[in-house]
Scaffold this motif. Sequence first.
Motif, mmCIF file in Angstrom:
data_model
loop_
_atom_site.group_PDB
_atom_site.id
_atom_site.type_symbol
_atom_site.label_atom_id
_atom_site.label_comp_id
_atom_site.label_asym_id
_atom_site.label_seq_id
_atom_site.Cartn_x
_atom_site.Cartn_y
_atom_site.Cartn_z
ATOM 1 N N VAL A 101 -7.429 2.409 -2.233
ATOM 2 C CA VAL A 101 -8.713 1.734 -2.011
ATOM 3 C C VAL A 101 -8.594 0.270 -2.405
ATOM 4 O O VAL A 101 -9.010 -0.635 -1.663
ATOM 5 C CB VAL A 101 -9.838 2.414 -2.822
ATOM 6 N N LEU A 102 -8.014 0.009 -3.582
ATOM 7 C CA LEU A 102 -7.853 -1.361 -4.059
ATOM 8 C C LEU A 102 -6.947 -2.175 -3.132
ATOM 9 O O LEU A 102 -7.118 -3.390 -2.993
ATOM 10 C CB LEU A 102 -7.277 -1.366 -5.476
ATOM 11 N N LYS A 103 -6.008 -1.500 -2.487
ATOM 12 C CA LYS A 103 -5.080 -2.169 -1.576
ATOM 13 C C LYS A 103 -5.729 -2.460 -0.227
ATOM 14 O O LYS A 103 -5.170 -3.176 0.599
ATOM 15 C CB LYS A 103 -3.834 -1.298 -1.387
ATOM 16 N N GLY A 104 -6.920 -1.895 -0.001
ATOM 17 C CA GLY A 104 -7.644 -2.178 1.238
ATOM 18 C C GLY A 104 -7.298 -1.262 2.391
ATOM 19 O O GLY A 104 -7.592 -1.585 3.555
ATOM 20 N N ILE A 105 -6.698 -0.111 2.105
ATOM 21 C CA ILE A 105 -6.365 0.831 3.178
ATOM 22 C C ILE A 105 -7.649 1.542 3.625
ATOM 23 O O ILE A 105 -8.363 2.103 2.796
ATOM 24 C CB ILE A 105 -5.312 1.847 2.703
ATOM 25 N N PRO A 106 -7.964 1.520 4.923
ATOM 26 C CA PRO A 106 -9.218 2.103 5.423
ATOM 27 C C PRO A 106 -9.347 3.583 5.087
ATOM 28 O O PRO A 106 -8.350 4.319 5.039
ATOM 29 C CB PRO A 106 -9.125 1.902 6.939
ATOM 30 N N ALA A 107 -10.591 4.019 4.869
ATOM 31 C CA ALA A 107 -10.844 5.408 4.483
ATOM 32 C C ALA A 107 -10.293 6.393 5.504
ATOM 33 O O ALA A 107 -9.802 7.474 5.137
ATOM 34 C CB ALA A 107 -12.348 5.626 4.304
ATOM 35 N N ALA A 108 -10.343 6.043 6.786
ATOM 36 C CA ALA A 108 -9.886 6.947 7.843
ATOM 37 C C ALA A 108 -8.389 7.244 7.743
ATOM 38 O O ALA A 108 -7.925 8.303 8.185
ATOM 39 C CB ALA A 108 -10.202 6.345 9.212
ATOM 40 N N ARG A 109 -7.627 6.317 7.156
ATOM 41 C CA ARG A 109 -6.176 6.482 7.069
ATOM 42 C C ARG A 109 -5.697 6.862 5.674
ATOM 43 O O ARG A 109 -4.539 7.240 5.493
ATOM 44 C CB ARG A 109 -5.468 5.171 7.472
ATOM 45 N N ARG A 110 -6.579 6.754 4.696
ATOM 46 C CA ARG A 110 -6.143 6.815 3.313
ATOM 47 C C ARG A 110 -5.505 8.158 2.940
ATOM 48 O O ARG A 110 -4.448 8.193 2.318
ATOM 49 C CB ARG A 110 -7.315 6.492 2.383
ATOM 50 N N LYS A 111 -6.135 9.270 3.339
ATOM 51 C CA LYS A 111 -5.596 10.576 2.976
ATOM 52 C C LYS A 111 -4.195 10.767 3.570
ATOM 53 O O LYS A 111 -3.272 11.236 2.883
ATOM 54 C CB LYS A 111 -6.517 11.693 3.451
ATOM 55 N N GLU A 112 -4.041 10.376 4.819
ATOM 56 C CA GLU A 112 -2.748 10.517 5.484
ATOM 57 C C GLU A 112 -1.670 9.691 4.774
ATOM 58 O O GLU A 112 -0.560 10.168 4.536
ATOM 59 C CB GLU A 112 -2.873 10.058 6.940
ATOM 60 N N VAL A 113 -2.009 8.455 4.413
ATOM 61 C CA VAL A 113 -1.060 7.560 3.750
ATOM 62 C C VAL A 113 -0.679 8.107 2.372
ATOM 63 O O VAL A 113 0.506 8.169 2.013
ATOM 64 C CB VAL A 113 -1.653 6.137 3.618
ATOM 65 N N VAL A 114 -1.676 8.492 1.576
ATOM 66 C CA VAL A 114 -1.436 8.982 0.216
ATOM 67 C C VAL A 114 -0.598 10.257 0.238
ATOM 68 O O VAL A 114 0.384 10.391 -0.506
ATOM 69 C CB VAL A 114 -2.773 9.209 -0.515
ATOM 70 N N ASP A 115 -0.960 11.191 1.109
ATOM 71 C CA ASP A 115 -0.199 12.443 1.197
ATOM 72 C C ASP A 115 1.253 12.183 1.598
ATOM 73 O O ASP A 115 2.182 12.764 1.034
ATOM 74 C CB ASP A 115 -0.849 13.393 2.212
ATOM 75 N N ALA A 116 1.444 11.299 2.577
ATOM 76 C CA ALA A 116 2.795 11.010 3.066
ATOM 77 C C ALA A 116 3.654 10.366 1.974
ATOM 78 O O ALA A 116 4.838 10.694 1.840
ATOM 79 C CB ALA A 116 2.718 10.092 4.291
ATOM 80 N N LEU A 117 3.051 9.470 1.182
ATOM 81 C CA LEU A 117 3.820 8.810 0.122
ATOM 82 C C LEU A 117 4.205 9.784 -0.986
ATOM 83 O O LEU A 117 5.331 9.750 -1.497
ATOM 84 C CB LEU A 117 3.018 7.639 -0.462
ATOM 85 N N LEU A 118 3.286 10.672 -1.360
ATOM 86 C CA LEU A 118 3.604 11.652 -2.399
ATOM 87 C C LEU A 118 4.719 12.593 -1.943
ATOM 88 O O LEU A 118 5.568 13.006 -2.740
ATOM 89 C CB LEU A 118 2.354 12.444 -2.777
ATOM 90 N N GLN A 119 4.730 12.910 -0.649
ATOM 91 C CA GLN A 119 5.824 13.734 -0.130
ATOM 92 C C GLN A 119 7.129 12.955 -0.094
ATOM 93 O O GLN A 119 8.197 13.485 -0.410
ATOM 94 C CB GLN A 119 5.450 14.249 1.263
ATOM 95 N N LEU A 149 2.386 1.277 -1.000
ATOM 96 C CA LEU A 149 1.084 1.244 -0.333
ATOM 97 C C LEU A 149 0.941 -0.032 0.501
ATOM 98 O O LEU A 149 1.264 -1.126 0.036
ATOM 99 C CB LEU A 149 -0.046 1.296 -1.371
ATOM 100 N N GLY A 150 0.474 0.138 1.726
ATOM 101 C CA GLY A 150 0.211 -1.029 2.572
ATOM 102 C C GLY A 150 1.419 -1.560 3.309
ATOM 103 O O GLY A 150 1.396 -2.688 3.821
ATOM 104 N N ASP A 151 2.502 -0.789 3.391
ATOM 105 C CA ASP A 151 3.713 -1.208 4.113
ATOM 106 C C ASP A 151 4.181 -2.604 3.713
ATOM 107 O O ASP A 151 4.185 -3.537 4.518
ATOM 108 C CB ASP A 151 3.481 -1.164 5.638
ATOM 109 N N PRO A 152 4.591 -2.799 2.452
ATOM 110 C CA PRO A 152 4.969 -4.133 1.972
ATOM 111 C C PRO A 152 6.235 -4.657 2.647
ATOM 112 O O PRO A 152 7.083 -3.893 3.106
ATOM 113 C CB PRO A 152 5.212 -3.910 0.479
ATOM 114 N N LYS A 153 6.346 -5.985 2.684
ATOM 115 C CA LYS A 153 7.543 -6.658 3.198
ATOM 116 C C LYS A 153 8.468 -7.067 2.055
ATOM 117 O O LYS A 153 9.646 -7.310 2.266
ATOM 118 C CB LYS A 153 7.136 -7.899 4.004
ATOM 119 N N LEU A 154 7.904 -7.157 0.850
ATOM 120 C CA LEU A 154 8.669 -7.513 -0.346
ATOM 121 C C LEU A 154 8.319 -6.533 -1.455
ATOM 122 O O LEU A 154 7.141 -6.340 -1.766
ATOM 123 C CB LEU A 154 8.338 -8.943 -0.796
ATOM 124 N N ILE A 155 9.340 -5.897 -2.027
ATOM 125 C CA ILE A 155 9.137 -4.975 -3.155
ATOM 126 C C ILE A 155 9.934 -5.494 -4.340
ATOM 127 O O ILE A 155 11.139 -5.788 -4.225
ATOM 128 C CB ILE A 155 9.573 -3.546 -2.795
#
Length: 293
Positions: A101-119, A149-155
């Motif tokens: 949420v703080l990163k600005g990921i839209p609610a419609a995509r958030r569950k999919e993104v969070v689940d995919a990252l935890l996997q 989160l947010g598909d960063p270009k620099l980590i």
Amino acid sequence: MQLTIRNLTKTYPNGVKALQDVSLDIPTGMYGLLGPNGAGKSTLMRTLATLQEADSGAATLGDMDVLKDKDAVRRVLGYLPQEFGVYARISALEMLDHLAVLKGIPAARRKEVVDALLQRVNLWEHRKKSVSSYSGGMRQRFGIAQALLGDPKLIIVDEPTAGLDPGERNRFYNLLSEIGENVIVILSTHIVEDVTELCSNMAIINNGRVLYDGAPDAALKQLEGKVWEKAIAKSEIDDYQQRFQVISSKLVAGKPIIHILSDTDPSDGFRRAEADLEDVFFAKISAGEALEG
């Protein structure tokens, strides 16, 4: 995309020169920033992560000015500091969702993104446990998940494997290697093995100065045929340091093994050793300190 750093300087109010004209070109892939504790690595990482100001110099990420366009940089930045705070009773799933949420990921995509990252970081089975209950390795994997989160270009990853057991460290290596195929990943560490295992490019920094910048293989080539080793008694260390350029000493079965630099055979019972990145590290640090002195 490339991260370009030119003449970054930072002096703290107590007079410590944390960065002294640091200039680096960092391409896509895993980039190791190697140096002892207090070398200036964390200062550089925090500056690039827009968490503190440099006194002078410049840094650009593609066409973004890292030192001025901080909001733009933060949108494409993933950051895993040495230590990050967690809420005691919040699960990994809830915490990652909150950070999304703080990163600005839209609610419609958030569950999919969070689940995919935890996997992706192999924490799905532990998603309902609090992050505060995780082992060191699990917590670092969660740290990578939030950094992605947010598909960063620099980590930016600061001292990620300190305190991890060998199994956790290997799992973390594999995860970082996979991530580094498509984005810039800066790995700041004092552990030579981290850079040896992961990085195709590196810099060695000490006392705020860059002592080496390039490929690990090129650094090893500089020492080819110049590293010699010998087992000595503990009481002889001072004598050998007076007579030779000792770059490192480590105990093997309770007995010191010293490595020295010499262009020619030093005789005196030394045998040629195959140089490794640890030799490069200590040789560059030793040379840098000699110049400082």
